[in-house]
Design a protein around this motif. Structure first.
Motif, mmCIF file in Angstrom:
data_model
loop_
_atom_site.group_PDB
_atom_site.id
_atom_site.type_symbol
_atom_site.label_atom_id
_atom_site.label_comp_id
_atom_site.label_asym_id
_atom_site.label_seq_id
_atom_site.Cartn_x
_atom_site.Cartn_y
_atom_site.Cartn_z
ATOM 1 N N THR A 12 43.432 45.022 43.164
ATOM 2 C CA THR A 12 43.529 46.406 42.786
ATOM 3 C C THR A 12 44.560 46.600 41.477
ATOM 4 N N LEU A 13 44.373 47.701 40.700
ATOM 5 C CA LEU A 13 45.454 47.841 39.898
ATOM 6 C C LEU A 13 46.813 48.099 40.349
ATOM 7 N N ASP A 14 47.085 48.645 41.548
ATOM 8 C CA ASP A 14 48.228 48.986 42.201
ATOM 9 C C ASP A 14 48.861 47.693 42.412
ATOM 10 N N ARG A 15 48.083 46.700 43.013
ATOM 11 C CA ARG A 15 48.492 45.362 43.622
ATOM 12 C C ARG A 15 49.141 44.757 42.388
ATOM 13 N N ILE A 16 48.185 44.763 41.104
ATOM 14 C CA ILE A 16 48.712 43.955 39.989
ATOM 15 C C ILE A 16 50.046 44.658 39.452
ATOM 16 N N CYS A 17 50.103 45.811 39.308
ATOM 17 C CA CYS A 17 51.594 46.626 38.760
ATOM 18 C C CYS A 17 52.764 45.940 39.858
ATOM 19 N N GLU A 18 52.465 45.983 41.123
ATOM 20 C CA GLU A 18 53.432 45.546 42.172
ATOM 21 C C GLU A 18 53.854 44.228 42.105
ATOM 22 N N THR A 19 52.993 43.392 41.998
ATOM 23 C CA THR A 19 53.129 42.028 41.849
ATOM 24 C C THR A 19 53.810 41.481 40.603
ATOM 25 N N LEU A 20 53.482 42.004 39.313
ATOM 26 C CA LEU A 20 53.894 41.536 38.171
ATOM 27 C C LEU A 20 55.030 42.614 37.811
ATOM 28 N N ASP A 21 55.471 43.600 38.359
ATOM 29 C CA ASP A 21 56.337 44.824 38.033
ATOM 30 C C ASP A 21 56.141 45.429 36.468
ATOM 31 N N LEU A 22 54.701 46.003 36.664
ATOM 32 C CA LEU A 22 54.485 46.426 35.429
ATOM 33 C C LEU A 22 54.367 47.893 35.582
ATOM 34 N N VAL A 67 37.427 40.304 32.686
ATOM 35 C CA VAL A 67 37.348 40.567 34.063
ATOM 36 C C VAL A 67 36.025 41.521 34.582
ATOM 37 N N ASN A 68 35.834 41.286 35.665
ATOM 38 C CA ASN A 68 34.811 42.480 36.320
ATOM 39 C C ASN A 68 35.393 43.345 37.157
ATOM 40 N N VAL A 69 34.762 44.598 37.135
ATOM 41 C CA VAL A 69 35.181 45.961 37.856
ATOM 42 C C VAL A 69 34.355 46.195 38.926
ATOM 43 N N ALA A 70 34.568 45.977 40.216
ATOM 44 C CA ALA A 70 33.713 46.373 41.223
ATOM 45 C C ALA A 70 34.239 47.729 41.806
ATOM 46 N N LYS A 71 33.444 48.691 41.638
ATOM 47 C CA LYS A 71 33.627 50.103 42.033
ATOM 48 C C LYS A 71 33.316 50.265 43.347
ATOM 49 N N GLY A 72 34.368 50.743 44.219
ATOM 50 C CA GLY A 72 34.076 51.185 45.519
ATOM 51 C C GLY A 72 35.213 52.268 46.071
ATOM 52 N N GLN A 73 35.708 52.402 47.195
ATOM 53 C CA GLN A 73 36.659 53.140 47.414
ATOM 54 C C GLN A 73 38.098 53.145 46.668
ATOM 55 N N ARG A 74 38.115 51.845 46.025
ATOM 56 C CA ARG A 74 39.205 51.583 45.184
ATOM 57 C C ARG A 74 38.547 50.521 44.016
ATOM 58 N N GLN A 75 38.791 50.466 43.103
ATOM 59 C CA GLN A 75 38.335 49.741 41.977
ATOM 60 C C GLN A 75 39.292 48.386 42.220
ATOM 61 N N VAL A 76 38.357 47.207 42.311
ATOM 62 C CA VAL A 76 39.138 45.940 42.307
ATOM 63 C C VAL A 76 38.583 45.091 41.096
ATOM 64 N N TYR A 77 39.320 44.195 40.631
ATOM 65 C CA TYR A 77 39.095 43.386 39.524
ATOM 66 C C TYR A 77 38.994 41.943 39.811
ATOM 67 N N THR A 78 37.948 41.200 39.351
ATOM 68 C CA THR A 78 37.697 39.801 39.463
ATOM 69 C C THR A 78 37.481 39.017 38.234
ATOM 70 N N ILE A 79 37.749 37.662 38.161
ATOM 71 C CA ILE A 79 37.489 37.148 36.792
ATOM 72 C C ILE A 79 36.136 37.420 36.371
ATOM 73 N N GLY A 80 36.095 37.662 34.985
ATOM 74 C CA GLY A 80 34.759 38.046 34.516
ATOM 75 C C GLY A 80 33.812 36.788 33.760
ATOM 76 N N LEU A 81 32.834 36.779 33.223
ATOM 77 C CA LEU A 81 32.070 35.974 32.551
ATOM 78 C C LEU A 81 32.658 35.396 31.393
ATOM 79 N N THR A 82 33.345 35.958 30.752
ATOM 80 C CA THR A 82 33.835 35.607 29.523
ATOM 81 C C THR A 82 35.061 34.536 29.594
ATOM 82 N N ALA A 83 35.802 34.968 30.746
ATOM 83 C CA ALA A 83 36.692 34.134 31.100
ATOM 84 C C ALA A 83 36.243 32.790 31.735
ATOM 85 N N TYR A 84 35.188 32.964 32.497
ATOM 86 C CA TYR A 84 34.409 31.965 33.206
ATOM 87 C C TYR A 84 33.872 30.992 32.013
#
Length: 259
Positions: A25-35, A53-70
């Motif tokens: 999640t975005l919150d986890r990214i900010c917390e881990t990297l202090d951004l 990156v890919n965006v999977a929308k549910g109760q919370r948006q989560v991000y995974t590595i996308g096709l371009t990066a792949y």
């Protein structure tokens, strides 16, 4: 040399996302990297728009590595041009069997077609290089899902919103899991007119040298009641095995040494 702070943050975010195959999640990214959240949001949104990156929308948006990066990653890994290895094989295979042949990879809960090759007298298919289809009703998707690890498979299936494309489309996670068990046993998957009523496809997985699924290949044709699609599936499986060997796959995942 002066380094650009936004670029550095983008690289840090990509590294973090790549370490979280289940998504982050975005919150986890900010917390881990202090951004700051606003800065991180601007960067992750740009990365999503560019396919990094890919965006999977549910109760919370989560991000995974996308096709371009792949695609960037596989072109670098071991200096092995995966697409360059696959393309001539599929071009010849398409001519040999007289069917349209695809290579696709998993992107979130969808399949992205990276390559498409047609015989001399091609049939009209709606799928094109760069287009997407659901993972649950394509032979490519089933072939890949059947050979991924259970955790990733469950993660992908949890993101699926089943929609009926034809009367034959799989509509539940339970039915999909049952189908995947069959695919694992026979080594190939069928799209039995589940995406388009007039099209039948057979697909099989492509493995890298470590035994991980890179993607899958498929052969598509107009449905003919008299055609043996299991025979087509076996032919696609054989070609997929040949390509996997060209990529360094030895036929099984390395086992841990017994003590």
């Amino acid at each position: 040399m002066k380094q650009n702070r936004t670029t550095l943050r983008s690289v840090e975010i990509l590294k973090l996302v790549s370490q979280c195959p289940e998504g982050i999640t975005l919150d986890r990214i900010c917390e881990t990297l202090d951004l700051p959240k606003t800065s991180a949001y601007d960067i992750i949104t740009t990365l999503a728009e560019t396919g990094m990156v890919n965006v999977a929308k549910g109760q919370r948006q989560v991000y995974t590595i996308g096709l371009t990066a792949y695609r960037i990653g596989i072109s670098y890994t071991n200096h092995l041009d995966v697409i360059g290895t696959i393309e001539p094989e599929l071009r010849a295979f398409s001519r040999q069997i007289g069917k349209t042949v695809f290579y696709g990879v998993l992107s979130g809960h969808e399949i992205v077609y990276l390559c498409k090759f047609e015989p001399e007298n091609p049939i009209i298919t709606t799928a094109t290089a760069g287009s997407k289809n659901p993972v649950y009703c394509t032979s490519l998707g089933k072939a890949i899902l059947a050979h991924t690890d259970e955790e990733q498979r469950q993660q992908v299936i949890s993101q699926i919103h089943f929609r009926q494309k034809t009367p034959r489309t799989i509509m539940t996670a339970e039915a999909l899991l049952q189908e995947l068990e069959t695919v694992r046993k026979q080594g190939y998957a069928l799209d039995a007119r589940e995406v388009e009523e007039h099209m039948e496809c057979a697909g099989a997985p492509i493995f890298d040298r470590e035994g991980n699924v890179l993607g899958a290949i498929s052969a598509s044709s107009f449905y003919k009641p008299e055609e043996d699609y299991h025979a087509l599936g076996r032919a696609v499986k054989k070609k997929a095995e040949e390509i996997s060997r060209l990529l360094g796959y030895l036929g099984k995942r390395p086992e841990k040494e017994e003590k």
